[in-house]
Motif scaffolding. Structure first.
Motif, PDB file in Angstrom:
ATOM      1  N   ARG A 116      25.026  -2.298   4.416  1.00  0.00           N
ATOM      2  CA  ARG A 116      24.396  -2.732   3.333  1.00  0.00           C
ATOM      3  C   ARG A 116      23.601  -1.671   2.614  1.00  0.00           C
ATOM      4  N   GLN A 117      23.744  -0.491   3.021  1.00  0.00           N
ATOM      5  CA  GLN A 117      22.782   0.766   2.638  1.00  0.00           C
ATOM      6  C   GLN A 117      21.222   0.376   2.398  1.00  0.00           C
ATOM      7  N   ILE A 118      20.843   0.108   3.722  1.00  0.00           N
ATOM      8  CA  ILE A 118      19.424  -0.216   3.606  1.00  0.00           C
ATOM      9  C   ILE A 118      18.773   0.544   4.527  1.00  0.00           C
ATOM     10  N   LEU A 119      17.283   1.247   4.340  1.00  0.00           N
ATOM     11  CA  LEU A 119      16.637   1.987   5.183  1.00  0.00           C
ATOM     12  C   LEU A 119      15.389   1.288   5.398  1.00  0.00           C
ATOM     13  N   VAL A 120      14.989   1.432   6.700  1.00  0.00           N
ATOM     14  CA  VAL A 120      13.632   0.754   7.050  1.00  0.00           C
ATOM     15  C   VAL A 120      12.887   2.031   7.601  1.00  0.00           C
ATOM     16  N   LEU A 121      11.405   2.287   7.188  1.00  0.00           N
ATOM     17  CA  LEU A 121      10.788   3.359   7.592  1.00  0.00           C
ATOM     18  C   LEU A 121       9.287   2.579   7.811  1.00  0.00           C
ATOM     19  N   ASP A 122       8.634   3.345   8.768  1.00  0.00           N
ATOM     20  CA  ASP A 122       7.443   3.001   8.935  1.00  0.00           C
ATOM     21  C   ASP A 122       6.568   3.166   7.620  1.00  0.00           C
ATOM     22  N   TYR A 123       5.843   2.540   7.356  1.00  0.00           N
ATOM     23  CA  TYR A 123       4.812   2.635   6.214  1.00  0.00           C
ATOM     24  C   TYR A 123       3.595   3.693   6.565  1.00  0.00           C
ATOM     25  N   VAL A 124       3.444   4.551   5.699  1.00  0.00           N
ATOM     26  CA  VAL A 124       2.349   5.638   6.148  1.00  0.00           C
ATOM     27  C   VAL A 124       1.171   5.478   5.017  1.00  0.00           C
ATOM     28  N   PRO A 125       0.038   4.874   5.532  1.00  0.00           N
ATOM     29  CA  PRO A 125      -1.123   4.908   4.835  1.00  0.00           C
ATOM     30  C   PRO A 125      -1.749   6.222   4.215  1.00  0.00           C
ATOM     31  N   GLY A 126      -2.273   6.231   3.225  1.00  0.00           N
ATOM     32  CA  GLY A 126      -2.981   7.487   2.890  1.00  0.00           C
ATOM     33  C   GLY A 126      -2.804   7.691   1.396  1.00  0.00           C
ATOM     34  N   LEU A 127      -3.322   8.831   0.879  1.00  0.00           N
ATOM     35  CA  LEU A 127      -3.220   9.077  -0.460  1.00  0.00           C
ATOM     36  C   LEU A 127      -2.091  10.097  -0.469  1.00  0.00           C
ATOM     37  N   THR A 128      -1.385   9.989  -1.715  1.00  0.00           N
ATOM     38  CA  THR A 128      -0.310  11.176  -1.974  1.00  0.00           C
ATOM     39  C   THR A 128      -0.979  12.324  -2.693  1.00  0.00           C
ATOM     40  N   ALA A 129      -0.397  13.408  -2.479  1.00  0.00           N
ATOM     41  CA  ALA A 129      -0.823  14.713  -2.902  1.00  0.00           C
ATOM     42  C   ALA A 129      -1.036  14.641  -4.519  1.00  0.00           C
ATOM     43  N   TYR A 130      -0.309  13.741  -5.082  1.00  0.00           N
ATOM     44  CA  TYR A 130      -0.517  13.472  -6.499  1.00  0.00           C
ATOM     45  C   TYR A 130      -1.644  12.768  -6.937  1.00  0.00           C
ATOM     46  N   ALA A 131      -1.981  11.808  -6.177  1.00  0.00           N
ATOM     47  CA  ALA A 131      -3.460  11.068  -6.230  1.00  0.00           C
ATOM     48  C   ALA A 131      -4.690  11.871  -6.003  1.00  0.00           C
ATOM     49  N   ARG A 132      -4.747  12.898  -5.077  1.00  0.00           N
ATOM     50  CA  ARG A 132      -5.573  13.636  -4.610  1.00  0.00           C
ATOM     51  C   ARG A 132      -5.851  14.848  -5.734  1.00  0.00           C
ATOM     52  N   LEU A 133      -4.613  15.326  -6.366  1.00  0.00           N
ATOM     53  CA  LEU A 133      -4.538  16.288  -7.570  1.00  0.00           C
ATOM     54  C   LEU A 133      -5.202  15.671  -8.550  1.00  0.00           C
ATOM     55  N   GLN A 134      -4.847  14.295  -9.028  1.00  0.00           N
ATOM     56  CA  GLN A 134      -5.491  13.735 -10.109  1.00  0.00           C
ATOM     57  C   GLN A 134      -7.145  13.494  -9.855  1.00  0.00           C
ATOM     58  N   ALA A 135      -7.426  13.384  -8.590  1.00  0.00           N
ATOM     59  CA  ALA A 135      -8.915  13.404  -8.225  1.00  0.00           C
ATOM     60  C   ALA A 135      -9.603  14.453  -8.574  1.00  0.00           C
ATOM     61  N   SER A 136      -8.816  15.712  -8.177  1.00  0.00           N
ATOM     62  CA  SER A 136      -9.532  16.886  -8.358  1.00  0.00           C
ATOM     63  C   SER A 136      -9.660  17.465  -9.776  1.00  0.00           C
ATOM     64  N   GLU A 137      -9.013  16.707 -10.671  1.00  0.00           N
ATOM     65  CA  GLU A 137      -9.196  16.989 -12.137  1.00  0.00           C
ATOM     66  C   GLU A 137     -10.640  16.601 -12.448  1.00  0.00           C
ATOM     67  N   ILE A 138     -11.164  15.662 -12.000  1.00  0.00           N
ATOM     68  CA  ILE A 138     -12.743  15.265 -12.321  1.00  0.00           C
ATOM     69  C   ILE A 138     -13.465  15.639 -11.134  1.00  0.00           C
ATOM     70  N   GLU A 139     -13.262  16.735 -10.321  1.00  0.00           N
ATOM     71  CA  GLU A 139     -13.935  17.218  -9.068  1.00  0.00           C
ATOM     72  C   GLU A 139     -14.230  16.239  -8.078  1.00  0.00           C
ATOM     73  N   LEU A 140     -13.215  15.253  -7.975  1.00  0.00           N
ATOM     74  CA  LEU A 140     -13.712  14.705  -6.531  1.00  0.00           C
ATOM     75  C   LEU A 140     -12.774  14.920  -5.428  1.00  0.00           C
ATOM     76  N   ASP A 141     -11.965  16.018  -5.559  1.00  0.00           N
ATOM     77  CA  ASP A 141     -11.124  16.612  -4.555  1.00  0.00           C
ATOM     78  C   ASP A 141     -10.910  18.105  -4.640  1.00  0.00           C
ATOM     79  N   THR A 142     -10.447  18.680  -3.874  1.00  0.00           N
ATOM     80  CA  THR A 142     -10.057  20.159  -3.718  1.00  0.00           C
ATOM     81  C   THR A 142      -8.583  20.668  -4.037  1.00  0.00           C
TER      82      THR A 142
END
Length: 285
Positions: free
Chosen positions: A56-82
């Motif tokens: 059926r072409q299905i994959l099941v993975l554990d969900y990993v909670p946390g921020l993506t690198a993209y979200a952290r890079l966005q935050a760095s645009e307004i000096e909320l991350d490094t």
């Protein structure tokens, strides 16, 4: 699809209906190979694969909670991350993955044959490309870069296949990656090229500060390279794969402007800027 379990953990269910059985088998093999490659690390991981159904072409993975690198890079645009810390850690994840490689001489003949086919079809009117004259320019430039890198040492090994900032998650116990593409073993510079081109597509090229390779912020190249353990922007093999990634992404853009989405128009504009800057930096008369 995200499913919550009674033990308070969650699962991600991915359905891959568009591919063939062969493609799904390759994708499943890719997940397992990447899990094996990162198993010995305390800091770098793949999202754990829990179950797969090939029929059926299905994959099941554990969900990993946390921020993506993209979200952290966005935050760095307004000096909320490094920003540098995010890029350094993503580079370090790829360094760990690419640590088991062999070194071969770069052979780009197959790549160039494909570039020449598209160039010929574009000249003959058989292929419509966005900004056709400039597209022919990147085809010619690919040959120039390949000549400069001819015989250069090329690291060859397991690749993630779709490394970019949205596919890295900063979890509780380390940096996780998700959503690989089954490209098999090959030149690992592809992963670096894919990460950095998509950094440019998402956040633009540098206009005011110091510009590095292809117009990306010079400090971004330094930060990523410090994690990767290699000054990537000085590598002629990376130059080839970076430009080839621009070429491949160009092919995905509709030729007619009225058929492009807003995001496609923004992407082709950034592809053009990065290509033109790369040619100005590396071009030879």
């Amino acid at each position: 699809l995200l499913l919550d379990r009674t033990d308070r953990s969650s699962l991600v269910v991915k359905h891959e209906p568009r591919g063939s059985q062969e493609h799904f088998a390759q994708l499943l093999g890719c997940y397992r190979a990447l899990e094996r490659a990162t198993k010995g690390s305390r800091a770098f991981h793949m999202a754990p694969l829990v179950w797969a159904d090939s029929e059926r072409q299905i994959l099941v993975l554990d969900y990993v909670p946390g921020l993506t690198a993209y979200a952290r890079l966005q935050a760095s645009e307004i000096e909320l991350d490094t920003r540098a810390d995010v890029l350094r850690q993503c580079g370090a994840w790829l360094r760990y993955l690419h640590s088991e490689t062999s070194v071969v001489q770069l052979d780009g003949n197959g790549m160039l044959r494909r570039v020449r086919r598209f160039a010929q079809r574009t000249r003959n009117g058989e292929h419509e490309a966005a900004y056709p004259k400039k597209f022919l320019g990147i085809c010619a430039f690919m040959h120039q870069l390949m000549r400069a890198a001819d015989g250069a040492a090329c690291k060859y090994g397991l690749r993630h296949g779709d490394a970019h900032s949205r596919n890295f998650i900063f979890g509780r116990d380390g940096l996780y990656s998700i959503d690989p593409l089954p490209r098999g073993d090959g030149p690992v510079a592809l992963d670096v090229a894919r990460f950095m081109t998509r950094l440019g597509y998402s956040f633009g090229v540098e206009r005011a500060g110091e510009r590095g390779l292809a117009g990306l912020n010079a400090a971004d190249w330094v930060a990523f390279g410090s994690g990767y353990g290699h000054p990537c922007q000085d590598d002629p093999v990376l130059h080839v794969f970076f430009c080839h990634q621009l070429f491949n992404d160009w092919l995905q853009i509709p030729a007619k402007k009225e058929l492009r989405t807003q995001s496609e128009q923004r992407r082709i504009e950034r592809i053009l800027m990065m290509f033109q800057t790369l040619r100005d930096q590396l071009g030879r008369d």
